[in-house]
Design a protein around this motif. Structure first.
Motif, PDB file in Angstrom:
ATOM      1  N   ALA A   1       9.427  -3.823  14.136  1.00  8.93           N
ATOM      2  CA  ALA A   1       8.345  -3.469  15.064  1.00  8.93           C
ATOM      3  C   ALA A   1       8.691  -3.876  16.488  1.00  8.93           C
ATOM      4  N   GLU A   2       9.267  -5.077  16.637  1.00  7.59           N
ATOM      5  CA  GLU A   2       9.629  -5.541  17.975  1.00  7.59           C
ATOM      6  C   GLU A   2      10.719  -4.675  18.589  1.00  7.59           C
ATOM      7  N   GLN A   3      11.697  -4.272  17.758  1.00 10.04           N
ATOM      8  CA  GLN A   3      12.793  -3.475  18.288  1.00 10.04           C
ATOM      9  C   GLN A   3      12.353  -2.061  18.668  1.00 10.04           C
TER      10      GLN A   3
ATOM     11  N   PRO B   1       3.135  -1.547   0.179  1.00  2.99           N
ATOM     12  CA  PRO B   1       3.112  -1.019   1.547  1.00  2.99           C
ATOM     13  C   PRO B   1       1.783  -0.379   1.941  1.00  2.99           C
ATOM     14  N   LEU B   2       1.022   0.127   0.950  1.00  4.25           N
ATOM     15  CA  LEU B   2      -0.207   0.856   1.288  1.00  4.25           C
ATOM     16  C   LEU B   2      -1.398  -0.092   1.217  1.00  4.25           C
ATOM     17  N   ARG B   3      -1.512  -0.961   2.222  1.00  2.00           N
ATOM     18  CA  ARG B   3      -2.573  -1.961   2.190  1.00  2.00           C
ATOM     19  C   ARG B   3      -3.556  -1.784   3.325  1.00  2.00           C
ATOM     20  N   ASP B   4      -3.133  -1.153   4.426  1.00  3.67           N
ATOM     21  CA  ASP B   4      -3.981  -1.135   5.601  1.00  3.67           C
ATOM     22  C   ASP B   4      -4.824   0.134   5.648  1.00  3.67           C
ATOM     23  N   GLY B   5      -5.740   0.172   6.590  1.00  3.30           N
ATOM     24  CA  GLY B   5      -6.545   1.365   6.828  1.00  3.30           C
ATOM     25  C   GLY B   5      -7.373   1.752   5.618  1.00  3.30           C
ATOM     26  N   SER B   6      -7.349   3.055   5.325  1.00  6.92           N
ATOM     27  CA  SER B   6      -8.179   3.577   4.235  1.00  6.92           C
ATOM     28  C   SER B   6      -7.732   3.070   2.875  1.00  6.92           C
ATOM     29  N   PHE B   7      -6.478   2.607   2.767  1.00  8.42           N
ATOM     30  CA  PHE B   7      -5.990   2.150   1.471  1.00  8.42           C
ATOM     31  C   PHE B   7      -6.502   0.764   1.104  1.00  8.42           C
ATOM     32  N   ASP B   8      -6.977   0.011   2.089  1.00  9.38           N
ATOM     33  CA  ASP B   8      -7.446  -1.339   1.799  1.00  9.38           C
ATOM     34  C   ASP B   8      -8.616  -1.316   0.826  1.00  9.38           C
TER      35      ASP B   8
ATOM     36  N   GLY C   1      18.740  -5.362   6.997  1.00  8.42           N
ATOM     37  CA  GLY C   1      18.088  -6.582   6.527  1.00  8.42           C
ATOM     38  C   GLY C   1      16.973  -7.076   7.415  1.00  8.42           C
ATOM     39  N   MET C   2      16.494  -6.223   8.322  1.00  5.99           N
ATOM     40  CA  MET C   2      15.461  -6.669   9.253  1.00  5.99           C
ATOM     41  C   MET C   2      14.080  -6.622   8.607  1.00  5.99           C
ATOM     42  N   SER C   3      13.207  -7.550   8.979  1.00  8.03           N
ATOM     43  CA  SER C   3      11.834  -7.580   8.478  1.00  8.03           C
ATOM     44  C   SER C   3      10.989  -6.559   9.219  1.00  8.03           C
TER      45      SER C   3
ATOM     46  N   ILE D   1       6.618  -0.815  18.112  1.00 10.08           N
ATOM     47  CA  ILE D   1       5.487  -0.310  17.344  1.00 10.08           C
ATOM     48  C   ILE D   1       4.892  -1.495  16.574  1.00 10.08           C
ATOM     49  N   SER D   2       3.735  -1.271  15.955  1.00 15.59           N
ATOM     50  CA  SER D   2       3.086  -2.380  15.247  1.00 15.59           C
ATOM     51  C   SER D   2       3.717  -2.575  13.868  1.00 15.59           C
ATOM     52  N   PRO D   3       3.651  -3.811  13.312  1.00 13.40           N
ATOM     53  CA  PRO D   3       4.139  -4.046  11.942  1.00 13.40           C
ATOM     54  C   PRO D   3       3.432  -3.154  10.917  1.00 13.40           C
TER      55      PRO D   3
END
Length: 799
Positions: A764-766, A695-702, A757-759, A769-771
């Motif tokens: 995000a769509e519901q 889960p920690l892939r974006d932003g500063s964690f990349d 069970g939602m992805s 907000i962003s994925p």
């Protein structure tokens, strides 16, 4: 947690008698090992190379933090066998995609150890190639080699092993000579009341001079002091050596001397002792029962063999190795064995003895194959005993396989391969099993039913090695041949293997059909072993499809079948699958119970891959239950075991497990680095990513993720072990069973949608907000609750 998987520091045999002399050699070899990574001890047979190497290696133990390891090469005939023997000494199993050489690269690359390769003269070129490879790729590995000739590899330092010093003709004290000291020591070992008188000392000095200070010759002569006086031994040697009519006259003088003294010792045996000595040369090592089965006949009754064997031990022609499985084992020194083998060839008995030797190896292997899959009436102790027996006879099994291959005996070779499948599987020797089976499948074999059985077992090895194409191709052909032959057990095994391949390839409907067919067949033929495996695989299929309750039920059915037939290895494998299902369902106490029972079984058996999986499972569950320090202990042991035995996929899983616990404890950056390293290892080995994406892939964690993907596997393991060593959770970290109040309203909302069970994209769509934001919320939920997957969040929120 018992540390049964802690790495031993050496496998050197115990010294059974006193080491005499050679202090100068030992000091020189120690200096060479400090400055050279390849040292070869060269000298003629019987000169004492092996004993000197073992003593030098024992002295060097403290300078090699990862140990000193003896690899016996006397039975190796190919480069592959050289590598396999090194791997066996180190306990390296490797994995699916790489050659054994590549797997050993990973095992050795970061380790600081000494490998002692003994008796290499008959495979000098192969040993040289292997050594040169590892010297180049593994910068902290050193080699101490014994051979009658140098390897001629780059950087090799050769130490010529000379005879022991002998007394000179002058007035100097003969006891100052190493050869005399050795004779006296061995004479006292054979006759405890042996005293050194001036008269005896003169005769001993003469014996040592006659024998040129060759240790083996001196030991053979000293072994006669209970039957002959020292003067008689000297006189007989003088008569024998007056005209050296024995051996090759073109050979160097000392080699003719050694041949003469072995001839002398041999000729002093009676006819029955000579017969047994040459017949025993078919073994690598042996116990009394094997000797009786192979060597006895009307001329040499089985009841006489014990006394004859004791006599050969007393004469230093046979040595005692030690006790294995309650049986004393014996072997010959390499020089004596070559001599005895030549005598066997000259006697005209060799083919008959080697056939009998192979018959016994087949009997032992086929007993294992039967006990490994037998249903009712075979207790676990009997199953495990036959497994241990085959392990003890590994070198003899290799000899039987080699001899069969040299003769082109496809039927016997394939029978051995079929029978040895459980041994190869449990020990993780997949490459070895694949190589031997392919070698015999390439030969002409009129027995199509046997070919089918061998192909099904070869498919199983291919599946375990993640060679899907080979598993399916060979498995389908083997299935067809076994169906035609009416071999129901092999048909069921083939269906199970092909179903597992279908699951791995995502062909889930096809897998379900094969498993249903297997269950019907095994129930109709009363085959609880294969039915248990089919039920367990049905559990894996149901879990793959998200039907966790059904998966648990199928695993329970498998366990019931396997417990009834007292098959603990099968129980252990099934418990791992059941534990994973309980873990995903949120039943932490049930998961821990499964993993711990499986762990106890695997510790007793010693299967490294399964043992590592059990430890990782216990560690994950303990972490979720808030027992972080204990969890890190299990994960550290699992990761170390995988890394030291060359299991790349297991290493990746271990890194990810440590990363998951570390992230839950607040070490997000370092955890992300480890997760990135794990992802790179899986990618490089051809495996897809495991479970949900980190889960920690974006932003500063990349940045940390990318750094992890660039990190060398050895460095990643070191960092993970350091992190697990601290085991420190920052203040404010949440216990595993924390109340939902620790979640923010948005996090709880996300958790509820995960539970449906939602992805991430659907959530995000519901929620508009962003994925990426959803991924961050999921990561926070995992961190706060000590989870590491969406399945765990779903199980928790639904509960």
């Amino acid at each position: 947690m018992a540390a049964n998987t802690a790495q031993a520091q050496q496998n050197l045999p115990l010294e059974l008698n006193r080491f005499v002399g050679r202090e100068g050699d030992l000091d020189a070899i120690s200096r060479l090992l400090r400055s050279h990574r390849l040292v070869t001890l060269c000298g003629m047979g019987g000169i004492g190379k092996t004993r000197l190497a073992l003593r030098a290696a024992a002295k060097a133990t403290e300078r090699f933090p990862d140990g000193v390891w003896l690899c016996e090469m006397s039975e190796a005939t190919t480069r592959e066998e050289v590598v396999a023997r090194i791997a066996a000494a180190l306990g390296a199993r490797g994995d699916s995609e790489r050659s054994p050489d590549q797997a050993l690269d990973d095992v050795l690359r970061s380790r600081h150890l000494l490998l002692v390769l003994d008796n290499c003269e008959h495979v000098v070129a192969d040993v040289s190639a292997v050594v040169e490879r590892f010297l180049t790729r593994c910068p902290r590995v050193s080699f101490l080699v014994t051979s009658r000739e140098p390897l001629r590899a780059p950087g090799e330092s050769v130490w010529r092993v000379l005879p022991l010093t002998v007394p000179g003709p002058g007035p100097a004290d003969p006891l100052g000579a190493e050869s005399v000291q050795l004779f006296v020591d061995r004479a006292r070992a054979n006759a405890h009341d042996f005293a050194v008188t001036p008269e005896r000392l003169d005769s001993i000095a003469e014996i040592c001079r006659r024998l040129d200070g060759i240790p083996l010759g001196i030991e053979l002569a000293a072994a006669r002091v209970r039957l002959l006086s020292v003067a008689q031994i000297a006189e007989r040697l003088s008569d024998r050596f007056a005209v050296l009519t024995y051996g090759d006259r073109s050979a160097p003088a000392r080699q003719r001397t050694l041949r003469a003294v072995i001839d002398w010792s041999h000729d002093m045996l009676d006819d029955r002792e000579q017969t047994l000595l040459r017949r025993l040369s078919v073994f690598s090592d042996w116990d009394l029962e094997l000797a009786e089965l192979v060597c006895a006949d009307e001329a040499l009754p089985a009841r006489s063999l014990l006394d004859l064997l004791v006599s050969l031990v007393d004469r230093s022609l046979v040595t005692v190795v030690g006790e294995v499985q309650g049986r004393m084992r014996y072997r010959m020194l390499d020089t004596i064995r070559h001599y005895a083998s030549a005598r066997l060839a000259a006697s005209g008995e060799e083919e008959r003895l080697r056939l009998r030797h192979r018959e016994q190896m087949l009997a032992l292997a086929e007993e294992l194959a039967h006990n490994a899959v037998a249903g009712h009436g075979v207790c676990w102790s009997r199953r495990f005993s036959s497994f241990q027996r085959v392990c003890a006879e590994r070198d003899n099994m290799w000899a039987a396989l080699n001899w069969s291959a040299e003769r082109g005996d496809a039927v016997e070779g394939l029978r051995l391969c079929v029978a040895l499948r459980p041994y190869w599987m449990v020990n993780g020797l997949l490459s070895e099993g694949a190589q031997w089976t392919d070698r015999f499948l390439a030969l002409d074999c009129a027995d199509e039913a046997l070919r089918g059985r061998a192909m099904v077992r070869r498919a199983e090895l291919a599946w375990d090695r993640n060679d899907q194409v080979h598993a399916v191709r060979v498995g389908e052909e083997g299935l067809r041949l076994c169906q035609e032959a009416g071999d129901h057990a092999s048909v069921a095994l083939a269906l199970n293997i092909l179903a597992m391949s279908d699951i791995r390839a995502g062909r889930l409907d096809r897998a379900g059909q094969r498993l249903a067919e297997s269950v019907a067949l095994t129930r109709a033929t009363d085959d609880p072993w294969n039915e248990g495996i089919a039920r367990s695989t049905q559990g894996a299929l149901a879990a793959r499809q998200g039907r966790l309750a059904e998966a648990g039920a199928r695993y329970e059915e498998a366990l019931t079948l396997l417990r009834v037939i007292d098959h603990r290895w099968g129980v252990g494998l099934t418990l791992i699958g059941q534990g994973r299902v309980a873990e995903a369902s949120g039943d932490l106490s049930g998961a821990e119970r499964c993993f711990r029972e499986a762990l106890e079984i695997q510790r007793a058996i010693g299967g490294a891959p399964e043992l590592a999986r059990c430890l990782a499972g216990v560690g994950r569950v303990l972490a979720r239950r808030g027992k972080v320090a204990e969890a890190y202990g299990c994960l550290r042991e699992s990761l170390t075991l995988c890394h030291h035995t060359g299991q790349r996929l297991g290493t990746a899983r271990g890194l990810l497990a440590v990363a998951t616990v570390a992230a839950a404890q607040g070490h997000a950056e370092e955890a992300t680095l480890l997760a990135g390293a794990a992802d790179r290892i899986r990618e490089a080995s051809g495996h897809s990513a495991s479970g949900d994406p980190w889960p920690l892939r974006d932003g500063s964690f990349d940045r940390w993720w990318q750094e992890g993907r660039r990190t060398d596997v050895d460095e990643a393991v070191r960092r993970a072990l350091r992190l697990a060593e601290t085991g420190a959770a920052p203040t404010g970290s949440a216990p595993v069973d924390a109340d939902a109040a620790v979640l923010t309203p948005r996090e709880r909302e996300v958790a509820q949608l995960v539970g449906r069970g939602m992805s991430n994209r659907s959530i995000a769509e519901q929620l508009f907000i962003s994925p990426a934001t959803v991924a961050r919320h999921v990561a926070n939920i995992n961190t706060k609750l000590g989870f590491h997957s969406r399945n765990q969040i779903a199980a928790w929120i639904n509960r």
